[in-house]
Design an enzyme around this catalytic site. Structure first.
Site, PDB file in Angstrom:
ATOM      1  N   ARG A 155      -5.030  10.802   4.308  1.00  0.00           N
ATOM      2  CA  ARG A 155      -3.993  11.808   4.495  1.00  0.00           C
ATOM      3  C   ARG A 155      -2.906  11.711   3.416  1.00  0.00           C
ATOM      4  NH1 ARG A 155      -0.899  11.992   7.500  1.00  0.00           N
ATOM      5  NH2 ARG A 155      -0.879  14.122   8.210  1.00  0.00           N
TER       6      ARG A 155
ATOM      7  N   ARG B 227      -8.711  -0.387   4.495  1.00  0.00           N
ATOM      8  CA  ARG B 227      -7.806   0.598   3.886  1.00  0.00           C
ATOM      9  C   ARG B 227      -6.467  -0.033   3.551  1.00  0.00           C
ATOM     10  NH1 ARG B 227      -7.714   6.249   6.880  1.00  0.00           N
ATOM     11  NH2 ARG B 227      -6.312   6.488   5.111  1.00  0.00           N
TER      12      ARG B 227
ATOM     13  N   ASP C 292       4.519   0.588  12.174  1.00  0.00           N
ATOM     14  CA  ASP C 292       3.296  -0.020  11.635  1.00  0.00           C
ATOM     15  C   ASP C 292       3.131  -1.475  12.074  1.00  0.00           C
ATOM     16  OD1 ASP C 292       3.261   1.753   8.437  1.00  0.00           O
ATOM     17  OD2 ASP C 292       2.758   2.355  10.482  1.00  0.00           O
TER      18      ASP C 292
ATOM     19  N   CYS D 242      -4.911  12.527  12.755  1.00  0.00           N
ATOM     20  CA  CYS D 242      -5.696  11.288  12.727  1.00  0.00           C
ATOM     21  C   CYS D 242      -5.581  10.662  14.112  1.00  0.00           C
ATOM     22  CB  CYS D 242      -5.192  10.350  11.634  1.00  0.00           C
ATOM     23  SG  CYS D 242      -3.645   9.567  12.051  1.00  0.00           S
TER      24      CYS D 242
ATOM     25  N   LYS E  25       0.847  -1.201   0.000  1.00  0.00           N
ATOM     26  CA  LYS E  25       0.000   0.000   0.000  1.00  0.00           C
ATOM     27  C   LYS E  25       0.883   1.252   0.000  1.00  0.00           C
ATOM     28  CE  LYS E  25      -1.787   1.606   3.995  1.00  0.00           C
ATOM     29  NZ  LYS E  25      -1.541   3.023   4.319  1.00  0.00           N
ATOM     30  N   ASN E  26       1.901   1.264   0.863  1.00  0.00           N
ATOM     31  CA  ASN E  26       2.688   2.486   1.060  1.00  0.00           C
ATOM     32  C   ASN E  26       3.746   2.718  -0.004  1.00  0.00           C
ATOM     33  OD1 ASN E  26       1.062   3.062   3.172  1.00  0.00           O
ATOM     34  ND2 ASN E  26       2.543   2.560   4.763  1.00  0.00           N
TER      35      ASN E  26
ATOM     36  N   ARG F  49       0.301  14.665  13.137  1.00  0.00           N
ATOM     37  CA  ARG F  49       0.808  14.395  11.786  1.00  0.00           C
ATOM     38  C   ARG F  49       0.923  15.650  10.930  1.00  0.00           C
ATOM     39  NH1 ARG F  49      -1.296   8.786   9.881  1.00  0.00           N
ATOM     40  NH2 ARG F  49       0.637   8.871   8.702  1.00  0.00           N
TER      41      ARG F  49
HETATM   42  C1  EPZ Z   1       4.148   7.045   6.562  1.00  0.00           C
HETATM   43  O1  EPZ Z   1       3.358   8.071   7.130  1.00  0.00           O
HETATM   44  C2  EPZ Z   1       3.241   5.838   6.415  1.00  0.00           C
HETATM   45  N1  EPZ Z   1       2.140   6.163   5.483  1.00  0.00           N
HETATM   46  C3  EPZ Z   1       2.674   5.440   7.770  1.00  0.00           C
HETATM   47  O2  EPZ Z   1       1.915   4.267   7.586  1.00  0.00           O
HETATM   48  C4  EPZ Z   1       3.847   5.122   8.703  1.00  0.00           C
HETATM   49  O3  EPZ Z   1       3.335   4.817   9.989  1.00  0.00           O
HETATM   50  C5  EPZ Z   1       4.791   6.324   8.789  1.00  0.00           C
HETATM   51  O4  EPZ Z   1       5.221   6.702   7.460  1.00  0.00           O
HETATM   52  C6  EPZ Z   1       6.028   6.036   9.620  1.00  0.00           C
HETATM   53  O5  EPZ Z   1       6.705   4.931   9.095  1.00  0.00           O
HETATM   54  C7  EPZ Z   1       2.389   6.126   4.152  1.00  0.00           C
HETATM   55  O6  EPZ Z   1       3.483   5.829   3.709  1.00  0.00           O
HETATM   56  C8  EPZ Z   1       1.233   6.454   3.256  1.00  0.00           C
HETATM   57  P1  EPZ Z   1       6.152  10.395   8.698  1.00  0.00           P
HETATM   58  P2  EPZ Z   1       3.942   9.596   7.173  1.00  0.00           P
HETATM   59  O7  EPZ Z   1       6.059  11.650   7.930  1.00  0.00           O
HETATM   60  O8  EPZ Z   1       4.833   9.815   6.030  1.00  0.00           O
HETATM   61  C9  EPZ Z   1       6.543  13.807  11.949  1.00  0.00           C
HETATM   62  C10 EPZ Z   1       0.023   2.914   7.722  1.00  0.00           C
HETATM   63  O9  EPZ Z   1      -0.438   2.320   8.696  1.00  0.00           O
HETATM   64  N2  EPZ Z   1       6.419  14.766  10.830  1.00  0.00           N
HETATM   65  O10 EPZ Z   1       7.291   9.461   8.423  1.00  0.00           O
HETATM   66  O11 EPZ Z   1       2.778  10.487   7.363  1.00  0.00           O
HETATM   67  C11 EPZ Z   1       5.265  13.028  12.200  1.00  0.00           C
HETATM   68  O12 EPZ Z   1       4.399  13.753  13.051  1.00  0.00           O
HETATM   69  C12 EPZ Z   1       0.504   4.334   7.865  1.00  0.00           C
HETATM   70  O13 EPZ Z   1       0.166   2.407   6.575  1.00  0.00           O
HETATM   71  C13 EPZ Z   1       6.522  16.135  11.093  1.00  0.00           C
HETATM   72  O14 EPZ Z   1       6.694  16.553  12.234  1.00  0.00           O
HETATM   73  O15 EPZ Z   1       4.807   9.566   8.504  1.00  0.00           O
HETATM   74  C14 EPZ Z   1       5.771  11.766  12.863  1.00  0.00           C
HETATM   75  O16 EPZ Z   1       5.956  12.006  14.248  1.00  0.00           O
HETATM   76  C15 EPZ Z   1       0.185   4.878   9.239  1.00  0.00           C
HETATM   77  N3  EPZ Z   1       6.412  17.017  10.061  1.00  0.00           N
HETATM   78  C16 EPZ Z   1       7.140  11.547  12.213  1.00  0.00           C
HETATM   79  O17 EPZ Z   1       7.487  12.794  11.591  1.00  0.00           O
HETATM   80  C17 EPZ Z   1       6.223  16.604   8.763  1.00  0.00           C
HETATM   81  O18 EPZ Z   1       6.147  17.457   7.853  1.00  0.00           O
HETATM   82  C18 EPZ Z   1       7.153  10.469  11.128  1.00  0.00           C
HETATM   83  O19 EPZ Z   1       6.064  10.743  10.258  1.00  0.00           O
HETATM   84  C19 EPZ Z   1       6.121  15.215   8.510  1.00  0.00           C
HETATM   85  C20 EPZ Z   1       6.236  14.316   9.557  1.00  0.00           C
END
Ligand code: EPZ
Length: 430
Positions: A104, A409, A317, A128, A33-34, A133
């Site tokens: 998202r 999803r 995850d 969420c 998916k990702n 996020r």
């Molecule tokens: C991706 O989300 C995945 N989704 C998530 O999978 C996964 O849990 C996550 O990466 C971490 O591995 C997809 O790939 C579609 P991040 P993402 O940006 O990119 C902070 C699932 O179950 N952050 O790596 O949204 C954020 O708050 C989903 O399939 C900022 O502060 O996660 C978090 O604490 C759930 N500012 C950390 O970074 C930003 O601009 C990591 O988030 C972006 C992120």
């Protein structure tokens, strides 16, 4: 019919699980998916049609396709369900709130739209269940590349004549932030360097897809990615890599039920941290190039200590799934969540099933109980729902999991695959 927060008629089906059966059998792992979501967003960059195969049939994939079609992208499917995308004529560069609030990851069209068309209006994805996020790093990266970005009225409005290559250092490792800015950089003027980049396999898969279309990228999968901008990207055919989180979820299901499964079309090299923890829990794990097999030999798992971190560390995850396993393991296991600030909602539901878990800050201390007991529980997010289903498979009696639209999803045909593994599970209308 209930109405979800998304304002649409929510799918209020439930899953009824009769626990106590050891999983046994073989299934195929679906496409990731990702990886599919950023790759479909990246089709906006191509000046010619592309074909993407091994695409999982998931709600989030359908949402992404609807979003692309709303922009004027032609999306069709061939007889093998390969997705054929033609983004040569995009007449609308807006990702509306109605779609973004249901997924998202719609934010992933931001980089490609600005890179190819010089403009994008993308609804600001809200938080969420698992955390606030924010997407500040996505916005700051585009601004560093010369885009004029205003965040107003719930929208990110970005404009740029042509993005300029630059040197970006991420404050925090961000998966979609790395993906968005890598996609923005492939058509920029000059070289972009992304430092402290995320290293997930899905990023490497996206980079491979972009390179097949003619992008010049090096270092994907490391924390420093270099992208030399080109003028346009051609069409290609690409097969999405296997879903490591789906694969890991079924491995934990087998470990929790004392079972024995084999997963084909897998990518074991992307699950090293998870496999090591399953072996530490007492599972026999074997694997080849494209398959993984786990045999629990009827034993109860040993509790393990988990600390989530960016890839190649233990994936966040898989955290909910290991909370469920620790809940019924022998001994005490701690689960520390370092990525998201609110990713223990599944613990509250596991406690309803008799789990002895205490949350102390960002750590869940799990004292394994001999048997979880069935109870009506509620899914709150995608991976929490997976953890609850696993708990139901291991618990005594019938567990009813509500709000399973979260499951749909991210897990393709979950009942069908679990039936192939002789689990007793059925979908009941809400
Ligand atoms: C991706 O989300 C995945 N989704 C998530 O999978 C996964 O849990 C996550 O990466 C971490 O591995 C997809 O790939 C579609 P991040 P993402 O940006 O990119 C902070 C699932 O179950 N952050 O790596 O949204 C954020 O708050 C989903 O399939 C900022 O502060 O996660 C978090 O604490 C759930 N500012 C950390 O970074 C930003 O601009 C990591 O988030 C972006 C992120």
């Amino acid at each position: 019919m209930a109405r979800s927060g998304a304002g649409e008629l929510a799918n209020v089906d439930k899953l009824l699980i009769t626990g106590g059966t050891a999983l046994d059998g073989t299934i195929d792992v679906s496409g990731a998916k990702n990886a599919t979501l950023p790759i479909l967003a990246a089709t906006l960059l191509a000046s010619e049609p592309v074909t993407v195969s091994n695409v999982p049939q998931l709600k989030d994939v359908a949402t992404t396709i609807t979003l692309l079609q709303s922009m004027g992208v032609q999306v069709t499917f061939d007889e093998k369900l390969n997705v054929e995308v033609d983004a040569t004529a995009v007449n609308n560069r807006c990702a509306p709130y109605e779609l973004v609030k249901t997924m998202r990851a719609s934010i992933l069209v931001l980089g490609p739209l600005v890179a190819r068309f010089g403009e994008a209006d993308v609804s600001l994805p809200g938080g969420c269940a698992i955390g606030a996020r924010p997407v500040n790093l996505h916005v700051q990266g585009l601004q560093a590349m010369g885009a004029h970005v205003v965040v107003e009225n719930g929208f990110i409005r970005a404009r740029a004549d042509r993005l300029q290559g630059t040197h970006i250092v991420f404050d925090t490792v961000t998966v979609t932030g790395t993906e968005n800015l890598m996609m923005a950089a492939v058509l920029a003027d000059g070289e972009t360097v992304l430092e402290n980049a995320a290293r997930e396999p899905e990023i490497t898969d996206l980079a491979n897809f972009l390179q097949q279309m003619g992008a010049k990228i090096s270092g994907a999968g490391t924390s420093t990615i270099r992208i030399e901008g080109v003028d346009s990207l051609a069409g290609t055919q690409y097969k999405v890599l296997p879903d490591r989180i789906e694969c890991g979820t079924y491995l934990v299901a087998a470990a929790m039920t004392g079972g024995r499964i084999r997963l084909n079309h897998a990518a074991p090299e992307n699950l090293e941290a998870v496999i090591l923890k399953l072996q530490e829990a007492g599972a026999l794990v074997e694997y080849g190039d494209d398959w993984i097999a786990l045999d629990m030999q009827g034993k109860r798992p040993q509790a393990v200590d988990i600390r989530t971190s960016p890839y190649p560390g233990f994936p966040t995850d898989m955290q909910a799934q290991f909370c469920a396993m620790n809940a019924m393991s022998s001994g005490v296991g701690t689960v520390t969540e370092t990525i998201f600030e609110n990713r223990f909602q599944h613990v509250l539901e596991l406690q309803r099933m008799g789990a002895d878990i205490q949350i102390e800050g960002n750590m869940a201390v799990c004292r394994g109980v001999e048997k979880l007991t069935a109870a009506p529980v509620m899914a709150t997010d995608l991976r929490a729902s997976a953890g609850l289903i696993l708990a139901g498979l291991a618990a005594e009696g019938e567990t009813l999991v509500d709000r399973i639209y979260h499951v749909d999803r991210g897990y393709e045909r979950i009942e069908e695959k679990l039936h192939q593994l002789v689990a007793q599970i059925k979908r009941v209308p809400g």
